[in-house]
Write an enzyme that holds these catalytic residues in place. Structure first.
Site, PDB file in Angstrom:
ATOM      1  N   ASP A 279       0.877  -1.260  -0.066  1.00 60.19           N
ATOM      2  CA  ASP A 279       0.004  -0.109  -0.004  1.00 60.19           C
ATOM      3  C   ASP A 279       0.829   1.340   0.013  1.00 60.19           C
ATOM      4  OD1 ASP A 279      -2.629   1.577   0.711  1.00 60.19           O
ATOM      5  OD2 ASP A 279      -1.150   2.061   2.256  1.00 60.19           O
TER       6      ASP A 279
ATOM      7  N   ASP B  14      -4.216   2.353  -4.796  1.00 62.34           N
ATOM      8  CA  ASP B  14      -3.077   2.561  -4.069  1.00 62.34           C
ATOM      9  C   ASP B  14      -2.708   1.214  -3.363  1.00 62.34           C
ATOM     10  OD1 ASP B  14      -5.165   2.239  -2.269  1.00 62.34           O
ATOM     11  OD2 ASP B  14      -4.506   3.804  -1.002  1.00 62.34           O
ATOM     12  N   GLU B  15      -3.028   0.229  -3.744  1.00 66.58           N
ATOM     13  CA  GLU B  15      -2.828  -1.123  -3.262  1.00 66.58           C
ATOM     14  C   GLU B  15      -2.672  -2.202  -4.151  1.00 66.58           C
ATOM     15  OE1 GLU B  15      -4.564  -1.293   0.827  1.00 66.58           O
ATOM     16  OE2 GLU B  15      -5.012  -3.384   0.401  1.00 66.58           O
TER      17      GLU B  15
END
Length: 432
Positions: free
Chosen positions: A18, A117-118
């Site tokens: 992340d 974002d991950e």
């Protein structure tokens, strides 16, 4: 009591990575600030008191107590706080750049992009290739590579499966000095069973937690030691899954991509204010119906079912309605607008409206035109060709190059929303 034999379960080296405070960190780096030290928030609609924070830097969270859903009027004043508008296009660019770094270490089959974002990476096949002794060594190597290339910090959870890696990330890694945590099957009693708040468990929301509470299950330890058969009886396959997760079991394979049984295309929006007039609401429905129609034409498919969701204002006693209508397969904008408006006219009761959603399902893929026997075929073909011509012009010159005159009226949202990405500003505002 049902228990699991970990020796018979899949054991891999999975990383869940992340980007720390992604949107805010990108803004910090682009402006020359340190992403972990600057006081910065990304705020949508900052010109309004009700503006909402989409992302806050770690220091903003620590010093000012700002969360990702904090409203502008709840933010305490601070002379060093920097407020910037969202730039969704920039974040997508950075997301692509970061995932390209991941692809240097793993194949596409071993990379699963979970969100903007991950991402999950299966790294065991790559350890020997990159001369890494352990999963932790590989995690540190990737972490350093991302920082050197982008200036962004990433937190990493390591686990035998995707669940353990995700929990390691969410529960521990974000608080560790090196931003890395490793959870294995043998750690379940001392890690997973120590989670006291059920909603901290991946896959358990507030409603599910409440349902479990009513069954006498208050913690993850309680869930792991509950009556499996009672859980299965009351919650079905979800109960089975939750029980297995409480033991750290996740049999999903990162290489096996989920394919939905039925695909649909849709669009939804929260209106900028409560819409009180029927003609304004119908104007927005018309715009949205045409936008989704253009999406299915782009993919050479037709819809056999239209769905309309209308959410009422919080000041109304009713919540709204959601209805669908089976139709002859079509991708024609004029017809789809008419069907959506038919649903609206049939079920709308005059309340103030704040949310609207439209989706098309029961898709059939074909570039052929479905003609209506009761209408002039030449007229139908001409209208179909007109739809595709409008799509082509907008694709080349932008949505605003060709719009209905009605989109210039008060209440219309299509022109404004055409410049948004993911419902937020996508441009380069605020950057010199």
């Amino acid at each position: 009591m049902v228990m699991f034999d970990y020796s018979s379960e899949r054991s891999d080296d999975i990383l869940c990575i992340d980007v720390k405070s992604f949107f805010a960190s990108v803004e910090c780096v682009d402006r020359g600030y340190h992403p972990l030290r600057a006081l910065l928030v990304v705020m949508s609609n900052a010109e309004n008191d009700g503006g909402i924070v989409l992302a806050a830097s770690p220091k903003s969270k620590e010093i000012l107590g700002i969360n990702n859903v904090t409203r502008k009027y709840d933010i305490p004043p601070h002379p060093d706080l920097i407020v910037v508008p969202p730039r969704m296009t920039r974040y997508i660019e950075k997301n692509n750049e970061i995932n390209q770094i991941y692809r240097h270490f793993v194949s596409d089959e071993d990379l699963y992009i979970y969100s903007i974002d991950e991402s999950f990476l299966s790294i065991r096949p790559s350890l020997a290739l990159f001369k890494q002794k352990t999963a932790y060594d590989m995690a540190r190597t990737i972490q350093k590579q991302v920082y050197q290339q982008t200036g962004l910090y990433v937190t990493i959870g390591i686990g035998d499966n995707m669940l353990l890696a995700k929990l390691a990330l969410d529960i521990e890694a974000k608080h560790n000095r090196d931003f890395i945590a490793e959870w294995r099957y043998q750690d379940v009693p001392n890690k997973i069973w120590k989670i006291n708040d059920l909603s901290d468990m991946w896959g358990i929301g507030s409603r599910t937690a409440l349902k479990l509470n009513k069954m006498g299950i208050q913690t993850v330890y309680d869930l792991a030691h509950s009556d499996f058969y009672q859980l299965k009886e009351k919650m079905g396959i979800i109960g089975e899954q939750l029980f297995a997760n409480a033991w750290g079991i996740d049999r999903s394979n990162i290489r096996e991509r989920y394919k939905p049984l039925e695909k649909s295309y849709g669009n939804s929006q929260i209106l900028p204010k409560d819409y009180l007039y029927r003609h304004e609401i119908k104007l927005v429905i018309r715009e949205m119906a045409e936008q989704v129609a253009a999406r299915i034409r782009r993919r050479h498919c037709q819809t056999g079912c239209v769905s309309l969701y209308v959410g009422y204002s919080k000041y109304e006693t009713a919540e709204g309605f959601s209805r669908q209508l089976k139709i002859p397969p079509t991708s024609h904008s004029k017809k789809l607008v008419a069907y959506c408006l038919e649903l609206f006219d049939n079920y709308y009761g005059g309340q103030a409206v704040r949310r609207i959603g439209i989706s098309y399902s029961k898709l059939s893929y074909s570039s052929d035109i479905q003609l209506d026997l009761f209408e002039d075929p030449e007229k139908q073909i001409a209208e179909e060709q007109l739809d595709y011509l409008v799509d082509k012009i907008r694709e080349k010159y932008g949505f605003q190059s060709l719009v209905h005159a009605s989109s210039l009226l008060d209440g219309a949202t299509a022109i404004h929303r055409s410049s948004l990405v993911g419902g937020h500003a996508g441009g380069m505002e605020g950057i010199q």
